[in-house]
Design a protein around this motif. Sequence first.
Motif, PDB file in Angstrom:
ATOM      1  N   ILE A 185      -7.766   3.823   5.789  1.00 30.65           N
ATOM      2  CA  ILE A 185      -8.004   2.869   4.706  1.00 30.65           C
ATOM      3  C   ILE A 185      -9.050   1.841   5.114  1.00 30.65           C
ATOM      4  CG2 ILE A 185      -6.950   0.976   3.391  1.00 30.65           C
ATOM      5  CD1 ILE A 185      -4.329   2.619   3.415  1.00 30.65           C
ATOM      6  N   LYS A 235     -12.401   3.697   5.050  1.00 31.30           N
ATOM      7  CA  LYS A 235     -12.783   4.165   3.714  1.00 31.30           C
ATOM      8  C   LYS A 235     -13.166   3.013   2.798  1.00 31.30           C
ATOM      9  CE  LYS A 235     -11.005   6.939  -0.151  1.00 31.30           C
ATOM     10  NZ  LYS A 235      -9.825   7.704  -0.668  1.00 31.30           N
ATOM     11  N   GLU A 236     -12.411   1.914   2.864  1.00 37.28           N
ATOM     12  CA  GLU A 236     -12.657   0.775   1.982  1.00 37.28           C
ATOM     13  C   GLU A 236     -13.619  -0.240   2.596  1.00 37.28           C
ATOM     14  OE1 GLU A 236      -8.951  -0.829   0.550  1.00 37.28           O
ATOM     15  OE2 GLU A 236      -8.243   1.135  -0.137  1.00 37.28           O
ATOM     16  N   ILE A 273      -8.695  -7.392   2.432  1.00 35.87           N
ATOM     17  CA  ILE A 273      -9.037  -6.937   1.083  1.00 35.87           C
ATOM     18  C   ILE A 273      -9.374  -8.092   0.152  1.00 35.87           C
ATOM     19  CG2 ILE A 273      -7.613  -4.862   1.272  1.00 35.87           C
ATOM     20  CD1 ILE A 273      -5.515  -6.379  -0.452  1.00 35.87           C
ATOM     21  N   ARG A 299       0.844  -1.198   0.000  1.00 34.81           N
ATOM     22  CA  ARG A 299       0.000   0.000   0.000  1.00 34.81           C
ATOM     23  C   ARG A 299       0.880   1.249   0.000  1.00 34.81           C
ATOM     24  NH1 ARG A 299      -5.654  -1.446   0.528  1.00 34.81           N
ATOM     25  NH2 ARG A 299      -5.854   0.784   0.144  1.00 34.81           N
TER      26      ARG A 299
END
Length: 448
Positions: A327, A330-331, A421, A65
Amino acid sequence: MTMEHLLELDKKHFIHPTSSIQQQQEKGAKIIVEKGEGIYLTDKNGSVYMDVMSSLWNVNVGHGREELAEAAAEQMKKLAFSSAFSTFSHEPAIKLAEKIASLAPKGLNAVFFTSGGSESNDTAFKLVRHYWRIQDQPNRRKIISLKRGYHGVAAASTSATGIPEFWNMAGQMMTDFHHADTPYENGTDKAIVSLRQLIEAEGPETIAAFIAEPVQGAGGVLIPPSDFFKEVRNVCDEYGILLIADEVITGFGRTGKMFGVENWGVTPDLMSFAKGVTSGYVPLGGVIVSNHIHDVLKEKSKGTLFHGYTYSGHPTAAAVALKNLEIIEKEELVENSRKMGEELLKGFQKLKEEIDIVGNVRTIGLLGAVELVQDPKTNKRFSPDYQVAAKVIEALHQRGVICRAVTYEGTDIICFSPPLIINPSQIDSLLERLKGAIKEVKEGLTTV
């Protein structure tokens, strides 16, 4: 450097953690990792692997990232390091403490920073003992944890760990640590009886705290019965004992909730954290304490609190953690953890139907496990001579999957903790490779 040169230097100079020194000297490093991207790692030879352990349960947002590298570089250019001793402070640590307090269960609002999980649990133990001492109860020093629990490898955290191999490495444990039965094999009622008996035998007035992982990770991804932590909370309240939740593995979305204890609606008095707070990009950990504990510390502590690490509140680590948490939010990775965990469980259950050596399977968020047994109907376990778990891990490795096995008292467990993820197609790919690995090992067993 060539692979050959690196392997020789590795043998000569690098003592690996939690590894076989003999195996390292005989065979060299298993792989030498070159780079990471998403859920994948690539070694020096160009081979690509699915990292379905998030390395050590911690690379929550995945590898590579750039946002985290940029956050670190930006902070380093401005202020790479500054001590937090003697009430010195800086913006990244202040903002991170506030952010973590905003994410934690209601009532936990103050944070002590460390460099990692072992330090976090050692800190929790020292804080609870100090808490009792300044209230004129210095005899409350004992810590109770669970068998099969893992809390780290520093002096006190090793002692709290309920896996004997970690005690044997360097000899005698510290005193004042005791281990109750787990609910995973015995059920909540028997586990609570064990806890009560231990408290009564030692004397409630000598117990400082009870600590447990919401899900025991290194013990084999052991998910407790739904009523266990509520009963533990009741027992702790009854005897005036503080409850510590070890969220080092389970924190920051791993279980489909921001923190693992939220799955059971229980609020601890302290929570230790590390790993997922920075997704492993830089070392950072800490302890969150309740308002009540913080108030007692403020009101009754006299002089200096003689505890702290050089890197407590490290500015660069705090900046990376803030970006990492941004992150995750947000994701919507906490929700993705929940959804993908459900998909992973469906796949495990299908494997159980198709392959007769697959026993119990389980997930909670993106923590999962598959048990391998000789006879699922009777739960008969394989003889240790078969080394079933190790063989499956090697078969997975040959299929480009990095995973982890736990063998405990004859139970062969394959553990999973992929980055948050991970997507459906990657779940499918993992399940297909797992199926092939287990089938291969099963077929080999018939010839033993």
